[in-house]
Scaffold this motif. Structure first.
Motif, PDB file in Angstrom:
ATOM      1  N   LEU A  47     -53.962  -2.342 -55.787  1.00 55.96           N
ATOM      2  CA  LEU A  47     -52.797  -0.912 -55.953  1.00 55.96           C
ATOM      3  C   LEU A  47     -51.837  -1.310 -55.387  1.00 55.96           C
ATOM      4  CD1 LEU A  47     -55.496   0.854 -53.334  1.00 55.96           C
ATOM      5  CD2 LEU A  47     -55.189   1.126 -56.055  1.00 55.96           C
ATOM      6  N   TYR A  48     -50.816  -1.068 -56.194  1.00 50.90           N
ATOM      7  CA  TYR A  48     -49.131  -1.250 -55.625  1.00 50.90           C
ATOM      8  C   TYR A  48     -48.549   0.603 -55.272  1.00 50.90           C
ATOM      9  CZ  TYR A  48     -49.792  -4.365 -59.179  1.00 50.90           C
ATOM     10  OH  TYR A  48     -50.554  -5.336 -59.886  1.00 50.90           O
ATOM     11  N   LEU A  49     -48.556  -0.095 -53.322  1.00 48.13           N
ATOM     12  CA  LEU A  49     -48.180   0.134 -52.222  1.00 48.13           C
ATOM     13  C   LEU A  49     -45.802   0.372 -51.416  1.00 48.13           C
ATOM     14  CD1 LEU A  49     -51.227   0.928 -50.252  1.00 48.13           C
ATOM     15  CD2 LEU A  49     -50.918   2.648 -52.327  1.00 48.13           C
ATOM     16  N   HIS A  50     -45.453   1.308 -51.898  1.00 48.49           N
ATOM     17  CA  HIS A  50     -44.305   1.198 -51.346  1.00 48.49           C
ATOM     18  C   HIS A  50     -44.029   1.482 -50.585  1.00 48.49           C
ATOM     19  CE1 HIS A  50     -42.000   3.705 -54.335  1.00 48.49           C
ATOM     20  NE2 HIS A  50     -42.701   3.456 -55.393  1.00 48.49           N
ATOM     21  N   GLY A  51     -41.823   1.618 -50.202  1.00 50.13           N
ATOM     22  CA  GLY A  51     -42.174   2.851 -49.524  1.00 50.13           C
ATOM     23  C   GLY A  51     -43.084   3.462 -47.685  1.00 50.13           C
ATOM     24  N   LEU A  52     -44.414   2.317 -47.833  1.00 52.47           N
ATOM     25  CA  LEU A  52     -44.643   2.529 -46.760  1.00 52.47           C
ATOM     26  C   LEU A  52     -44.424   1.279 -45.570  1.00 52.47           C
ATOM     27  CD1 LEU A  52     -47.654   3.628 -48.227  1.00 52.47           C
ATOM     28  CD2 LEU A  52     -46.332   4.628 -47.041  1.00 52.47           C
ATOM     29  N   ASP A  53     -44.775   1.046 -43.988  1.00 50.84           N
ATOM     30  CA  ASP A  53     -44.781  -0.208 -43.424  1.00 50.84           C
ATOM     31  C   ASP A  53     -46.598  -0.374 -43.179  1.00 50.84           C
ATOM     32  OD1 ASP A  53     -46.998   1.150 -41.840  1.00 50.84           O
ATOM     33  OD2 ASP A  53     -45.068   1.658 -39.893  1.00 50.84           O
ATOM     34  N   GLU A  54     -46.744  -1.431 -42.942  1.00 52.27           N
ATOM     35  CA  GLU A  54     -47.869  -2.364 -43.559  1.00 52.27           C
ATOM     36  C   GLU A  54     -48.885  -1.826 -43.255  1.00 52.27           C
ATOM     37  OE1 GLU A  54     -49.629  -6.260 -41.158  1.00 52.27           O
ATOM     38  OE2 GLU A  54     -48.121  -6.925 -42.494  1.00 52.27           O
ATOM     39  N   THR A  55     -49.001  -1.503 -41.673  1.00 45.13           N
ATOM     40  CA  THR A  55     -50.206  -0.374 -41.108  1.00 45.13           C
ATOM     41  C   THR A  55     -50.723   0.937 -41.905  1.00 45.13           C
ATOM     42  OG1 THR A  55     -49.483  -0.785 -39.235  1.00 45.13           O
ATOM     43  CG2 THR A  55     -50.599   0.793 -39.088  1.00 45.13           C
ATOM     44  N   GLU A  56     -49.144   1.444 -42.635  1.00 42.59           N
ATOM     45  CA  GLU A  56     -49.742   2.841 -43.403  1.00 42.59           C
ATOM     46  C   GLU A  56     -50.334   2.470 -44.723  1.00 42.59           C
ATOM     47  OE1 GLU A  56     -46.481   6.462 -42.036  1.00 42.59           O
ATOM     48  OE2 GLU A  56     -45.800   4.134 -43.064  1.00 42.59           O
ATOM     49  N   ALA A  57     -49.475   0.789 -45.779  1.00 44.06           N
ATOM     50  CA  ALA A  57     -50.525   0.657 -46.760  1.00 44.06           C
ATOM     51  C   ALA A  57     -51.767   0.203 -46.591  1.00 44.06           C
ATOM     52  CB  ALA A  57     -49.571  -0.529 -47.198  1.00 44.06           C
ATOM     53  N   VAL A  58     -52.052  -0.451 -45.377  1.00 45.37           N
ATOM     54  CA  VAL A  58     -53.344  -0.591 -45.335  1.00 45.37           C
ATOM     55  C   VAL A  58     -54.306   0.500 -44.904  1.00 45.37           C
ATOM     56  CG1 VAL A  58     -55.252  -1.617 -43.487  1.00 45.37           C
ATOM     57  CG2 VAL A  58     -53.082  -2.707 -44.651  1.00 45.37           C
ATOM     58  N   ALA A  59     -53.806   1.858 -44.246  1.00 46.30           N
ATOM     59  CA  ALA A  59     -54.871   2.537 -44.090  1.00 46.30           C
ATOM     60  C   ALA A  59     -55.102   3.502 -45.382  1.00 46.30           C
ATOM     61  CB  ALA A  59     -53.723   3.678 -42.957  1.00 46.30           C
ATOM     62  N   ARG A  60     -54.115   3.686 -46.811  1.00 53.08           N
ATOM     63  CA  ARG A  60     -53.833   4.447 -47.891  1.00 53.08           C
ATOM     64  C   ARG A  60     -54.923   3.559 -47.937  1.00 53.08           C
ATOM     65  NH1 ARG A  60     -47.937   7.315 -49.523  1.00 53.08           N
ATOM     66  NH2 ARG A  60     -48.388   8.799 -48.209  1.00 53.08           N
ATOM     67  N   ALA A  61     -55.083   2.671 -48.331  1.00 55.60           N
ATOM     68  CA  ALA A  61     -55.365   2.101 -49.638  1.00 55.60           C
ATOM     69  C   ALA A  61     -57.180   1.529 -49.172  1.00 55.60           C
ATOM     70  CB  ALA A  61     -55.499  -0.242 -49.584  1.00 55.60           C
ATOM     71  N   LEU A  62     -57.156   1.379 -47.541  1.00 59.21           N
ATOM     72  CA  LEU A  62     -58.878   1.997 -47.375  1.00 59.21           C
ATOM     73  C   LEU A  62     -59.238   3.354 -47.245  1.00 59.21           C
ATOM     74  CD1 LEU A  62     -58.349  -0.135 -43.883  1.00 59.21           C
ATOM     75  CD2 LEU A  62     -59.686  -0.875 -46.008  1.00 59.21           C
TER      76      LEU A  62
END
Length: 86
Positions: A47-62
């Motif tokens: 999943l290509y997530l950008h504009g998020l900090d690491e914590t937000e990116a992990v939360a969205r992916a999960l």
């Protein structure tokens, strides 16, 4: 995501994974096209997530993986086994 030990059911196809992900992700929280790889009883998602900090990116992916698992019985038998940030 990996199916439970001893699971012999046919895994979903790569196309089924992507189509289901697109259906459950109506808000398009990922930034680019998702990629899926199905090997045996394992599903790998990119999943290509950008504009998020690491914590937000992990939360969205999960969250996306959880919604994918809840979308259909064929995915409910899988569980999240690991993830990597690239």
């Amino acid at each position: 995501m990996t199916a439970r030990t001893g699971d012999r059911a046919e895994p979903p196809t790569r196309t089924q994974v992507i189509e289901t992900l697109q259906r459950v992700d109506e808000t398009c929280v990922h930034a680019g096209p998702a990629r899926a790889l199905v090997i045996g009883q394992s599903i790998r998602l990119a999943l290509y997530l950008h504009g998020l900090d690491e914590t937000e990116a992990v939360a969205r992916a999960l969250d996306l993986c959880g919604r994918l698992r809840a979308a259909s019985p064929e995915f409910a038998r899988f569980h999240i086994t690991d993830f990597r940030l690239l």
